[in-house]
Design a protein around this motif. Structure first.
Motif, PDB file in Angstrom:
ATOM      1  N   PRO A  94      -1.792 -11.911  -8.611  1.00 55.99           N
ATOM      2  CA  PRO A  94      -2.395 -10.865  -9.444  1.00 55.99           C
ATOM      3  C   PRO A  94      -2.890 -11.392 -10.786  1.00 55.99           C
ATOM      4  O   PRO A  94      -2.227 -12.202 -11.432  1.00 55.99           O
ATOM      5  N   SER A  95      -4.066 -10.933 -11.167  1.00 55.93           N
ATOM      6  CA  SER A  95      -4.598 -11.209 -12.500  1.00 55.93           C
ATOM      7  C   SER A  95      -5.581 -10.113 -12.853  1.00 55.93           C
ATOM      8  O   SER A  95      -6.256  -9.567 -11.970  1.00 55.93           O
ATOM      9  N   PHE A 116     -10.114  -3.360  -2.310  1.00 60.94           N
ATOM     10  CA  PHE A 116      -9.738  -2.984  -3.670  1.00 60.94           C
ATOM     11  C   PHE A 116      -8.512  -2.079  -3.660  1.00 60.94           C
ATOM     12  O   PHE A 116      -7.574  -2.265  -4.453  1.00 60.94           O
ATOM     13  N   ALA A 117      -8.493  -1.108  -2.742  1.00 61.07           N
ATOM     14  CA  ALA A 117      -7.343  -0.206  -2.649  1.00 61.07           C
ATOM     15  C   ALA A 117      -6.063  -0.978  -2.342  1.00 61.07           C
ATOM     16  O   ALA A 117      -5.022  -0.779  -2.986  1.00 61.07           O
ATOM     17  N   VAL A 118      -6.135  -1.883  -1.371  1.00 58.14           N
ATOM     18  CA  VAL A 118      -4.950  -2.642  -0.974  1.00 58.14           C
ATOM     19  C   VAL A 118      -4.514  -3.601  -2.083  1.00 58.14           C
ATOM     20  O   VAL A 118      -3.321  -3.725  -2.380  1.00 58.14           O
ATOM     21  N   MET A 119      -5.472  -4.281  -2.705  1.00 64.31           N
ATOM     22  CA  MET A 119      -5.118  -5.226  -3.760  1.00 64.31           C
ATOM     23  C   MET A 119      -4.500  -4.521  -4.964  1.00 64.31           C
ATOM     24  O   MET A 119      -3.596  -5.053  -5.613  1.00 64.31           O
ATOM     25  N   LEU A 120      -4.966  -3.323  -5.264  1.00 65.59           N
ATOM     26  CA  LEU A 120      -4.354  -2.561  -6.352  1.00 65.59           C
ATOM     27  C   LEU A 120      -2.889  -2.265  -6.037  1.00 65.59           C
ATOM     28  O   LEU A 120      -2.014  -2.409  -6.903  1.00 65.59           O
ATOM     29  N   CYS A 122      -0.965  -3.984  -3.981  1.00 66.73           N
ATOM     30  CA  CYS A 122      -0.244  -5.260  -3.982  1.00 66.73           C
ATOM     31  C   CYS A 122       0.042  -5.753  -5.400  1.00 66.73           C
ATOM     32  O   CYS A 122       1.034  -6.445  -5.639  1.00 66.73           O
ATOM     33  N   CYS A 123      -0.833  -5.393  -6.329  1.00 71.02           N
ATOM     34  CA  CYS A 123      -0.678  -5.845  -7.712  1.00 71.02           C
ATOM     35  C   CYS A 123       0.111  -4.857  -8.571  1.00 71.02           C
ATOM     36  O   CYS A 123       0.260  -5.061  -9.776  1.00 71.02           O
ATOM     37  N   GLY A 124       0.595  -3.784  -7.956  1.00 73.02           N
ATOM     38  CA  GLY A 124       1.449  -2.849  -8.676  1.00 73.02           C
ATOM     39  C   GLY A 124       0.752  -1.665  -9.302  1.00 73.02           C
ATOM     40  O   GLY A 124       1.390  -0.870  -9.991  1.00 73.02           O
ATOM     41  N   SER A 125      -0.553  -1.511  -9.074  1.00 72.35           N
ATOM     42  CA  SER A 125      -1.290  -0.369  -9.637  1.00 72.35           C
ATOM     43  C   SER A 125      -1.323   0.757  -8.608  1.00 72.35           C
ATOM     44  O   SER A 125      -2.348   1.025  -7.970  1.00 72.35           O
ATOM     45  N   TYR A 126      -0.188   1.404  -8.452  1.00 70.51           N
ATOM     46  CA  TYR A 126      -0.023   2.387  -7.378  1.00 70.51           C
ATOM     47  C   TYR A 126      -0.981   3.568  -7.512  1.00 70.51           C
ATOM     48  O   TYR A 126      -1.696   3.911  -6.562  1.00 70.51           O
ATOM     49  N   HIS A 173       4.929  -2.361  -5.542  1.00 69.25           N
ATOM     50  CA  HIS A 173       5.944  -1.315  -5.501  1.00 69.25           C
ATOM     51  C   HIS A 173       5.242   0.024  -5.312  1.00 69.25           C
ATOM     52  O   HIS A 173       4.114   0.212  -5.758  1.00 69.25           O
ATOM     53  N   TYR A 174       5.907   0.923  -4.640  1.00 67.92           N
ATOM     54  CA  TYR A 174       5.343   2.239  -4.364  1.00 67.92           C
ATOM     55  C   TYR A 174       6.163   3.299  -5.098  1.00 67.92           C
ATOM     56  O   TYR A 174       7.387   3.350  -4.964  1.00 67.92           O
ATOM     57  N   LEU A 175       5.485   4.127  -5.855  1.00 68.77           N
ATOM     58  CA  LEU A 175       6.181   5.182  -6.578  1.00 68.77           C
ATOM     59  C   LEU A 175       6.697   6.253  -5.628  1.00 68.77           C
ATOM     60  O   LEU A 175       7.700   6.914  -5.903  1.00 68.77           O
TER      61      LEU A 175
END
Length: 207
Positions: A94-95, A116-120, A122-126, A173-175
């Motif tokens: 992630p960067s 984009f949805a998946v990478m978000l 994976c990078c913690g931007s739930y 992580h998933y909220l």
């Protein structure tokens, strides 16, 4: 070749490149004058890089085509920026820079939108990932159509050469989970509510 106006020859080469990046090879080999035209912004922005989309091995660091890809990235070519951002995220981790690069082109087509949805995720931007995912899912009439796109993106990630170093560990992580999440844990049972989670977990394990 000085008798041919430079704008005219540039447009001719641009049109040739728009049929496929490999057609530009002979011009690069022809000498400095043609090479400079090939590397012009007009040509690089319009070159067809579809082959990179469906054979992402071409974007690997050891690929002989990578220098050309990076020139296209620098000029803002959407496909080039997608491939490079995907490589950075899945190999380096992630960067903000890589996510922003992917976000710039995310709405270009369905592949980039799903990535984009998946990478978000994976990078913690739930929250943002779920917003993008809802936009993605709204484009389809059937779940299978969405799965077909997701499978292509998974292949792109696999072929670009993920290192298996768990670069997303500590970020993903998933909220909250959809109610079906723990029941729909196979390819055969996945549904529209848990599709993006399924692939985020795959990418987490793969990368």
């Amino acid at each position: 070749m000085s008798f041919i106006p430079n704008p005219l020859i540039t447009d001719i080469i641009r049109r040739i490149g728009s049929q496929g990046f490999r057609y530009l090879g002979p011009f690069i080999a022809a000498g400095p004058w043609f090479k400079e035209i090939v590397y012009s912004r007009e040509v690089l922005l319009d070159v067809d890089l579809d082959e990179f989309m469906f054979n992402t091995r071409l974007g690997r660091e050891e690929s002989i085509y990578r220098p050309f890809l990076l020139r296209c990235v620098a000029e803002g070519h959407k496909t080039a920026r997608y491939i490079e951002s995907l490589r950075r995220l899945t190999q380096v981790g992630p960067s903000v820079e890589a996510l922003e690069m992917l976000g710039e082109v995310a709405y270009s087509d369905l592949y980039t939108l799903f990535a984009f949805a998946v990478m978000l995720l994976c990078c913690g931007s739930y929250e943002q990932g779920m917003i993008v995912n809802r936009t993605f899912m709204a484009r389809f009439e059937t779940l299978q159509d969405a799965i077909d796109i997701a499978d292509v993106v998974e292949s792109q990630v696999r072929f670009i050469g993920p290192g298996g170093r768990r670069v997303f560990s500590g970020y993903i992580h998933y909220l909250e989970y959809p109610i079906c999440y723990f029941d729909h844990n196979t390819d055969l049972t996945v549904c529209q509510h848990c599709l993006v989670f399924n692939y985020a977990n795959r990418f987490h394990d793969m990368c």
